[in-house]
Design an enzyme around this catalytic site. Structure first.
Site, short mmCIF file in Angstrom:
data_model
loop_
_atom_site.label_atom_id
_atom_site.label_comp_id
_atom_site.label_asym_id
_atom_site.label_seq_id
_atom_site.Cartn_x
_atom_site.Cartn_y
_atom_site.Cartn_z
N ASP A 212 0.88 -1.18 0.00
CA ASP A 212 0.00 0.00 0.00
C ASP A 212 0.91 1.22 0.00
O ASP A 212 1.97 1.22 0.64
CB ASP A 212 -0.91 0.01 1.25
CG ASP A 212 -2.09 0.97 1.10
OD1 ASP A 212 -3.21 0.50 0.84
OD2 ASP A 212 -1.88 2.21 1.22
N ASP B 40 -7.27 -2.68 -5.96
CA ASP B 40 -8.49 -2.25 -5.23
C ASP B 40 -8.28 -0.76 -4.97
O ASP B 40 -7.90 -0.35 -3.88
CB ASP B 40 -8.60 -3.04 -3.93
CG ASP B 40 -9.87 -2.74 -3.16
OD1 ASP B 40 -10.81 -2.17 -3.76
OD2 ASP B 40 -9.93 -3.06 -1.96
N CYS C 200 -15.22 0.42 -4.86
CA CYS C 200 -16.52 0.40 -4.15
C CYS C 200 -17.26 1.67 -4.56
O CYS C 200 -17.72 2.44 -3.74
CB CYS C 200 -16.35 0.29 -2.63
SG CYS C 200 -15.34 1.55 -1.87
#
Ligand SMILES: C[S@@+](CC[C@H](N)C(=O)[O-])C[C@H]1O[C@@H](n2cnc3c(N)ncnc32)[C@H](O)[C@@H]1O
Length: 388
Positions: free
Chosen positions: A250, A288, A341
């Site tokens: 990340d 993601d 999302c």
């Protein structure tokens, strides 16, 4: 605290949020100062504040203003609640209503974006991207989200977990988005304190999020990179499903701080990489990407009011850059799962089309999406396959 006092506290907190303090921060600040408030009081006050934030525009319309008091009044009017039971003026309850606080309009008189509690530009985008479903999706975003669980299938089946939860007094329902997905009613609390959770029987994860991972074409014993791993929700779900060599990365490594403990609890292995060598090769890559989070606005209700078209544009540029950084690390014949999302085509199908145009050696292997109309948060998945 009396029910009226809880509304009184919510009014104070909303007034502070109105000055620009983030809701979470203000709720924590209030809880620290309110030693008299037990855990049920804190949860109830939080629910009121979040209910208002999800329905801020309609509450302001029905309450005749956007002070904390007007917003709570409008929320209660919208719910058809007994106002005199809340505006009691007793103890810490809000003072009785004044005739000047009467509002004669019904919500049906409000503009559609107010009725649906979304900024106008968001509603236009949903209309363009979801057609006839837009209104239903917007309506669903006004309500609390259910609680989603993922059974760690290495520890037992979905049915085993249902039985364990039942013994704890929770009725869970299987969700067909993924093999281990279960849902419980919104407001189910304390699951993370149960022995079942602490011993790794389940994770808290929306079924839609699990559905993304269930559709990744991972083969056992292959090398996988979760490039935007954050807390590791996707990496852990994938590690539970297959024996894989998973690397989690990340840009903000602090976000991965709980990942080793979560992996230990689940009995799976995930390696953490603060840096990924640019010549590394992977058989599968999960992107993601950071996004508007519009699919999960029920859980972060302030975000819809803070989002802007300019922020969306910046996010889209970041998303494209992340994919472009990952594509060179994809082994020949490998897959890349782009996921968000988000409910916006700009972050979803439009991005996928642009990725295909920029990287002609990629082709589409699968796409999947879900919205709150399916009892999940909103998610989008596009799986690309590299030429061998
Ligand atoms: C949607 S969240 C990830 C959620 C996580 N995968 C999960 O399932 O729990 C997006 C993550 O992307 C990270 N991120 C943002 N920009 C990035 C970049 N350029 N490279 C890698 N990660 C990035 C953020 O720090 C954030 O943790």
């Amino acid at each position: 605290m009396t029910p009226a006092a809880r509304y009184g506290a919510a009014i104070e907190i909303l007034d502070a949020i109105n000055t620009g303090t983030p809701a979470e921060q203000q709720l924590t600040r209030w809880a620290r100062g309110a030693r008299y408030a037990g855990s049920k009081d804190r949860a109830a006050v939080r629910d009121i504040v979040f209910d208002v934030l999800r329905r801020r525009a309609s509450s302001a319309f029905l309450g005749g203003g956007d002070t904390g008091r007007a917003l709570v009044l409008g929320l209660l009017r919208g719910q058809g609640a007994d106002l005199d039971a809340v505006f009691t003026g007793q103890g810490h309850g809000p003072s009785p209503l004044d005739p000047s606080e009467d509002v004669s309009s019904a919500l049906a008189d409000a503009p559609r974006d107010v009725q649906l509690d979304l900024p106008e530009w968001v509603l236009s985008a949903l209309d363009a991207d979801h057609g006839d479903d837009a209104t239903g999706i917007a309506q669903a975003l006004r309500d609390r989200a259910p609680v989603g669980l993922r059974a760690n299938l290495r520890h037992g089946t979905q049915e085993d977990l249902t039985t364990t939860l039942k013994a704890l007094g929770h009725n869970s329902i299987p969700h067909d988005a993924a093999p281990g997905a279960l849902v419980l009613p919104s407001g189910t609390r304390g699951l993370h304190l149960t022995e079942a959770y602490l011993s790794g029987l389940f994770e808290l994860q929306d079924p839609g999020s699990q559905g993304l991972v269930a559709r990744c074409p991972a083969q056992p014993n292959t090398r996988i990179l979760d490039y935007c791993a954050g807390g590791g929700g996707k990496a852990l779900a994938l590690a539970d499903a297959y024996d894989l060599d998973i690397t989690a990365h990340d840009a903000d490594p602090k976000r991965m701080k709980d990942l080793p403990e979560r992996a230990r609890r689940a009995g799976v292995s995930v390696q953490i990489a603060e840096q990924v060598p640019s010549d590394a090769q992977f058989d599968g890559i999960i992107c993601d990407v950071p996004c508007s989070g519009s699919g999960a606005w029920r859980r972060a209700p302030e975000a819809r009011w803070r989002s802007t078209p300019e922020q969306l544009e910046t996010l889209c540029a970041t998303q494209a850059q992340i994919v472009d950084d990952c594509v060179p690390m994809l082994a020949p014949g490998g897959w890349l799962a782009y996921m968000t999302c988000s409910l916006f085509a700009a972050e979803n199908a439009d991005q996928a089309a642009a990725i295909l145009a920029r990287h002609p050696h990629l082709s589409t292997e699968a796409t999947w999406s879900t919205t709150p109309l399916n009892g999940t948060d909103g998610f989008y998945l596009h799986v690309f396959r590299a030429a061998s």
